[in-house]
Every structure is written in structure tokens, then in C-alpha cells.
Write a protein that holds these residues in place. Structure first.
Motif, PDB file in Angstrom:
ATOM      1  N   LEU A 138     -62.992 -41.430   8.835  1.00 17.50           N
ATOM      2  CA  LEU A 138     -63.112 -42.640   8.016  1.00 17.50           C
ATOM      3  C   LEU A 138     -63.999 -43.733   8.629  1.00 17.50           C
ATOM      4  CD1 LEU A 138     -59.394 -42.754   6.802  1.00 17.50           C
ATOM      5  CD2 LEU A 138     -61.377 -41.993   5.496  1.00 17.50           C
ATOM      6  N   PRO A 139     -63.755 -44.112   9.907  1.00 21.39           N
ATOM      7  CA  PRO A 139     -64.610 -45.186  10.447  1.00 21.39           C
ATOM      8  C   PRO A 139     -66.088 -44.802  10.474  1.00 21.39           C
ATOM      9  CG  PRO A 139     -62.971 -44.437  12.088  1.00 21.39           C
ATOM     10  CD  PRO A 139     -62.674 -43.734  10.819  1.00 21.39           C
ATOM     11  N   GLU A 140     -66.374 -43.525  10.664  1.00 20.65           N
ATOM     12  CA  GLU A 140     -67.780 -43.117  10.723  1.00 20.65           C
ATOM     13  C   GLU A 140     -68.360 -42.926   9.322  1.00 20.65           C
ATOM     14  OE1 GLU A 140     -68.771 -40.796  14.536  1.00 20.65           O
ATOM     15  OE2 GLU A 140     -66.976 -39.902  13.663  1.00 20.65           O
ATOM     16  N   GLY A 141     -67.521 -42.391   8.419  1.00 20.89           N
ATOM     17  CA  GLY A 141     -67.967 -42.197   7.036  1.00 20.89           C
ATOM     18  C   GLY A 141     -68.461 -43.519   6.456  1.00 20.89           C
ATOM     19  N   ASN A 142     -67.847 -44.600   6.928  1.00 16.05           N
ATOM     20  CA  ASN A 142     -68.209 -45.960   6.530  1.00 16.05           C
ATOM     21  C   ASN A 142     -69.706 -46.244   6.709  1.00 16.05           C
ATOM     22  OD1 ASN A 142     -67.831 -48.723   6.007  1.00 16.05           O
ATOM     23  ND2 ASN A 142     -67.468 -49.178   8.161  1.00 16.05           N
ATOM     24  N   TRP A 143     -70.370 -45.522   7.633  1.00 16.07           N
ATOM     25  CA  TRP A 143     -71.781 -45.813   7.936  1.00 16.07           C
ATOM     26  C   TRP A 143     -72.760 -44.797   7.370  1.00 16.07           C
ATOM     27  CZ3 TRP A 143     -74.215 -50.075   9.522  1.00 16.07           C
ATOM     28  CH2 TRP A 143     -73.385 -51.132   9.914  1.00 16.07           C
ATOM     29  N   ILE A 144     -72.276 -43.770   6.677  1.00 14.52           N
ATOM     30  CA  ILE A 144     -73.211 -42.735   6.206  1.00 14.52           C
ATOM     31  C   ILE A 144     -74.274 -43.338   5.267  1.00 14.52           C
ATOM     32  CG2 ILE A 144     -73.436 -40.633   4.796  1.00 14.52           C
ATOM     33  CD1 ILE A 144     -70.761 -39.712   6.031  1.00 14.52           C
ATOM     34  N   THR A 145     -73.832 -44.172   4.359  1.00 18.00           N
ATOM     35  CA  THR A 145     -74.809 -44.724   3.401  1.00 18.00           C
ATOM     36  C   THR A 145     -75.717 -45.772   4.032  1.00 18.00           C
ATOM     37  OG1 THR A 145     -73.140 -46.329   2.742  1.00 18.00           O
ATOM     38  CG2 THR A 145     -73.368 -44.353   1.356  1.00 18.00           C
ATOM     39  N   ARG A 146     -75.353 -46.238   5.227  1.00 13.51           N
ATOM     40  CA  ARG A 146     -76.150 -47.309   5.838  1.00 13.51           C
ATOM     41  C   ARG A 146     -76.851 -46.875   7.127  1.00 13.51           C
ATOM     42  NH1 ARG A 146     -71.897 -51.701   6.510  1.00 13.51           N
ATOM     43  NH2 ARG A 146     -70.463 -49.954   6.431  1.00 13.51           N
ATOM     44  N   ALA A 147     -76.871 -45.556   7.387  1.00 15.89           N
ATOM     45  CA  ALA A 147     -77.565 -45.077   8.589  1.00 15.89           C
ATOM     46  C   ALA A 147     -79.029 -45.520   8.508  1.00 15.89           C
ATOM     47  CB  ALA A 147     -77.468 -43.563   8.667  1.00 15.89           C
ATOM     48  N   PRO A 148     -79.617 -45.923   9.668  1.00 15.06           N
ATOM     49  CA  PRO A 148     -80.943 -46.550   9.598  1.00 15.06           C
ATOM     50  C   PRO A 148     -82.118 -45.614   9.292  1.00 15.06           C
ATOM     51  CG  PRO A 148     -80.157 -46.453  11.865  1.00 15.06           C
ATOM     52  CD  PRO A 148     -79.030 -45.996  11.005  1.00 15.06           C
ATOM     53  N   SER A 149     -81.932 -44.301   9.330  1.00 11.69           N
ATOM     54  CA  SER A 149     -83.039 -43.401   8.966  1.00 11.69           C
ATOM     55  C   SER A 149     -82.442 -42.106   8.420  1.00 11.69           C
ATOM     56  CB  SER A 149     -83.914 -43.086  10.190  1.00 11.69           C
ATOM     57  OG  SER A 149     -83.183 -42.267  11.084  1.00 11.69           O
ATOM     58  N   LEU A 150     -83.311 -41.303   7.805  1.00 11.23           N
ATOM     59  CA  LEU A 150     -82.831 -40.029   7.246  1.00 11.23           C
ATOM     60  C   LEU A 150     -82.287 -39.138   8.378  1.00 11.23           C
ATOM     61  CD1 LEU A 150     -82.546 -38.273   4.749  1.00 11.23           C
ATOM     62  CD2 LEU A 150     -84.864 -37.413   5.144  1.00 11.23           C
ATOM     63  N   ARG A 151     -83.016 -39.144   9.508  1.00 10.69           N
ATOM     64  CA  ARG A 151     -82.586 -38.316  10.647  1.00 10.69           C
ATOM     65  C   ARG A 151     -81.171 -38.716  11.111  1.00 10.69           C
ATOM     66  NH1 ARG A 151     -83.441 -39.315  16.175  1.00 10.69           N
ATOM     67  NH2 ARG A 151     -83.141 -37.445  17.436  1.00 10.69           N
TER      68      ARG A 151
END
Ligand code: BYC
Length: 312
Positions: A48-61
């Protein structure tokens, strides 16, 4: 000691694995169900805490790597629930216990992920701590648990590197990025040390679990090992571990470090951490929304088994 118990003890002594159909003391079985299910819950709540950032990761990689990592955690949950089921407990029962707030999961996942640097710190420190603990569990006496751990540890190594690489990039970036990395280290350091559990003096299960060769190292020994490995890694990043008492002790051959805030630890475990309620609510929602998937899978399995019966 009766004959069954003698065989069990002899297997432990000879470093042979205990397998699901072997006789085992009831308390050994219950201890394993407790530990393995808590571990499984940690994996799926840990998404959950990490899923929170999937849409906001800074690059495709970064997004691809994070997605893969979060999916891995779901897989770890599956291996572990399966391992628990070999001990005669239903997965649905374990999940009910989690959703009703009766089961524990790792304290670490009750802290918020407020910046992208937290994803780096989690990979580096949280997965790093998890590996430290889980490498010893690859030698656990219960076969299905030990074997699940082998694969999990390999995947955790990728997770750890993924996190450390984020921290390296931020630490070598702008002043603002470096400050983000330091802030994440400041917030995740102490909760990561708490992952290893209470001090050996306070640990209720350690002595018996070590005698049964479920645990191979004590909570404090693993915590010390983690500190010793992490300090040079922080130095390499040019970051400062938030502990004024951290100092190399030549005599012991280890780093000395400050006192953990045990009140905070027990408070988080009792359900009063910053995100306990949010995590449980998210789990319950995901479970409820997934009902149609479970129904469909069951209907398909039933249809398939009826077809096999007709063919037979
Ligand atoms: N948080 O007697 P003790 C991951 C409880 S997931 C909460 O020392 P034991 C990842 C303990 O359960 C990593 N509770 O217990 C996933 C016991 O309570 P009960 C999870 C804790 O079992 C996604 C009581 O305190 N790893 O890596 O001998 C993304 C007394 O403790 C904690 C595992 O689960 C805690 N930190 O030793 C990223 C590893 N610590 O049951 C990463 C498997 C203690 O009496 N587990 N408690 O109500 C273990 O190795 C052991 O269970 C522990 C604790 C070392 C954690």
C-alpha cells in the motif's frame, strides 16, 4: 518424550526439514501459523505505501520497476499464505483476522510515504532489513516456509537495489533532491530498526523459536548486523544517519547506536501508528471489491471439476 516427539527432535538435530505431513508439536504448528501469517499480511499491506507512488513515479523506467516490485510483494503474500495453509489453516480465516484488526503485520507499514524519496528509502532500508531477517529464514526448520524464503530473498535483493539506486540518484542530484533523500532517511531509519522486533530481553517467542530452529538469529543480533551494513551505505550516499550515538566500537567490532523509542514501537503495534486505520481500511476495501474475482475463480474451478467428473 513420546516416540513422535523423539523423531521430531531428531530431525531438528540433524537439520532435516519438517514437512507438512510430519508429526509436529501443536505449539510449533501454532507458532508457524502466527509468524508466517503475520509475514504474509506484511507483504500485502506493504504494497500500500508504495502503491501510493506508482502513478507519480518520476519516469517510465521508475514506474516499471516500482510496479514490478509491488507485484512481487503480492506474490510473496501468495507463497506465504500457501505455506501457512500447509499447516491446516484456511487462507480466508487468516485474511478475516487481518481485516478484523486481530492479526499483526509489520509495524513499518504504518508510516506514510510523503515524497518520492520515501520509495528509495523503503527499498534501501525496509527491504534491506527484510533481507537481513529473511536470509536466516531460508534455513528455517519448516520446509515450505524455508523454500518460500529462498525465492522471496532473491526478489528482495532486486527491491533493495532499486531503492538504493533511487537514493544514489537523489543524493547526487540538486540540493533539493539531496535534502529529500536526507529527510526520507531521517524518517525511515528508526522505524526500520524496529522491524526486527523487541529487544531480546522483551521478545516473548525468540527462545522457543530458536530452539525449534524457526529463527536462527536473535532480534538484536539481526538489528546490529543491519546497522553495521547500513552505515557505510549511508556514508557512500553522503547522508547522515539520524543518531548522535552512532559510533564504531573497536572493541566490539560493531557500531554502537542509540536507544530505540520502544513506546513508539508498541504504540504502532497496538494500532495507533500514523497510518494503521488507513492501511486496514484500504485492505478491507480491496478485499470487498475483489469479491467478484474470487466468485468467478470458484465458479470456474467448479465448472472445470464437474467437466472432469463427466469425462471420467
Ligand atoms: N511489527 O517475541 P517476538 C517485507 C510482535 S515484509 C509488528 O520477538 P517473533 C516487505 C510479534 O509478532 C517483512 N509486530 O516475536 C513487504 C509478537 O507478537 P504476537 C515482514 C511485531 O515472532 C512489502 C510480539 O511483537 N517480515 O519485507 O519471535 C514491501 C513479540 O515479538 C514486530 C516478517 O514478517 C514488528 N516489527 O519475532 C517491502 C519476517 N516485531 O505474535 C518489504 C518473519 C515483533 O505474540 N517474522 N512483533 O502477538 C519474523 O522473523 C519474526 O516474527 C519477527 C518477530 C522477527 C518479526
Amino acid at each position: 518424550m513420546d516416540a513422535f516427539e523423539k523423531v521430531f527432535e531428531a530431525k531438528l538435530e540433524a537439520e532435516e526439514k519438517i514437512e507438512p505431513k510430519d508429526w509436529m508439536p501443536e505449539k510449533y504448528r501454532k507458532t508457524l501459523i502466527r509468524q508466517i501469517s503475520q509475514h504474509a499480511h506484511s507483504e500485502i499491506v506493504g504494497m500500500l505505501p508504495e502503491g501510493n507512488w506508482i502513478t507519480r513515479a518520476p519516469s517510465l523506467r521508475r514506474k516499471v520497476a516500482l510496479l514490478a516490485k509491488v507485484q512481487d510483494e503480492a506474490g510473496h503474500g501468495l507463497y506465504l499464505y500457501s505455506a501457512a495453509e500447509t499447516l491446516g489453516v484456511e487462507r480466508a480465516t487468516l485474511l478475516d483476522q487481518l481485516h478484523e484488526g486481530k492479526a499483526k503485520y509489520s509495524s513499518i507499514f504504518n508510516y506514510p510515504t510523503v515524497s518520492w524519496a520515501d520509495i528509495g528509502a523503503i527499498g534501501w532500508l525496509v527491504d534491506g532489513a527484510a533481507i537481513m531477517n529473511q536470509v536466516m529464514l531460508t534455513r528455517a526448520s519448516y520446509g515450505p516456509y524455508a523454500r518460500a524464503m529462498v525465492r522471496i530473498c532473491k526478489e528482495e535483493s532486486f527491491h533493495q537495489r532499486q531503492g538504493y539506486e533511487i537514493m544514489m540518484t537523489l543524493s547526487n542530484g540538486s540540493e533539493e533532491q539531496k535534502a529529500m533523500a536526507q529527510d526520507a532517511l531521517d524518517r525511515w531509519w528508526w522505524p526500520s530498526l524496529m522491524m526486527f522486533g523487541p529487544s531480546d530481553k522483551e521478545s516473548t517467542h525468540s527462545a522457543q523459536s530458536m530452539a525449534w530452529k524457526i529463527k536462527r538469529k536473535s532480534n538484536d543480533d539481526l538489528r546490529q548486523q543491519f546497522v553495521d551494513v547500513s552505515v557505510p551505505q549511508a556514508e557512500y550516499l553522503g547522508l547522515k544517519i539520524p543518531d548522535d550515538k552512532l559510533k564504531w566500537n573497536e572493541e566490539r567490532g560493531h557500531y554502537d547506536f542509540g536507544e530505540i523509542d520502544w513506546d513508539e514501537f508498541w504504540n504502532v503495534i497496538k494500532g495507533n501508528g500514523p497510518c494503521n486505520e488507513e492501511r486496514l481500511a484500504a485492505r478491507v476495501k480491496a478485499h470487498e471489491e475483489g469479491e467478484w474475482v474470487r466468485d468467478a475463480a470458484l465458479a470456474y474451478a467448479e465448472k472445470h471439476s464437474n467437466k472432469q467428473k463427466v469425462e471420467a
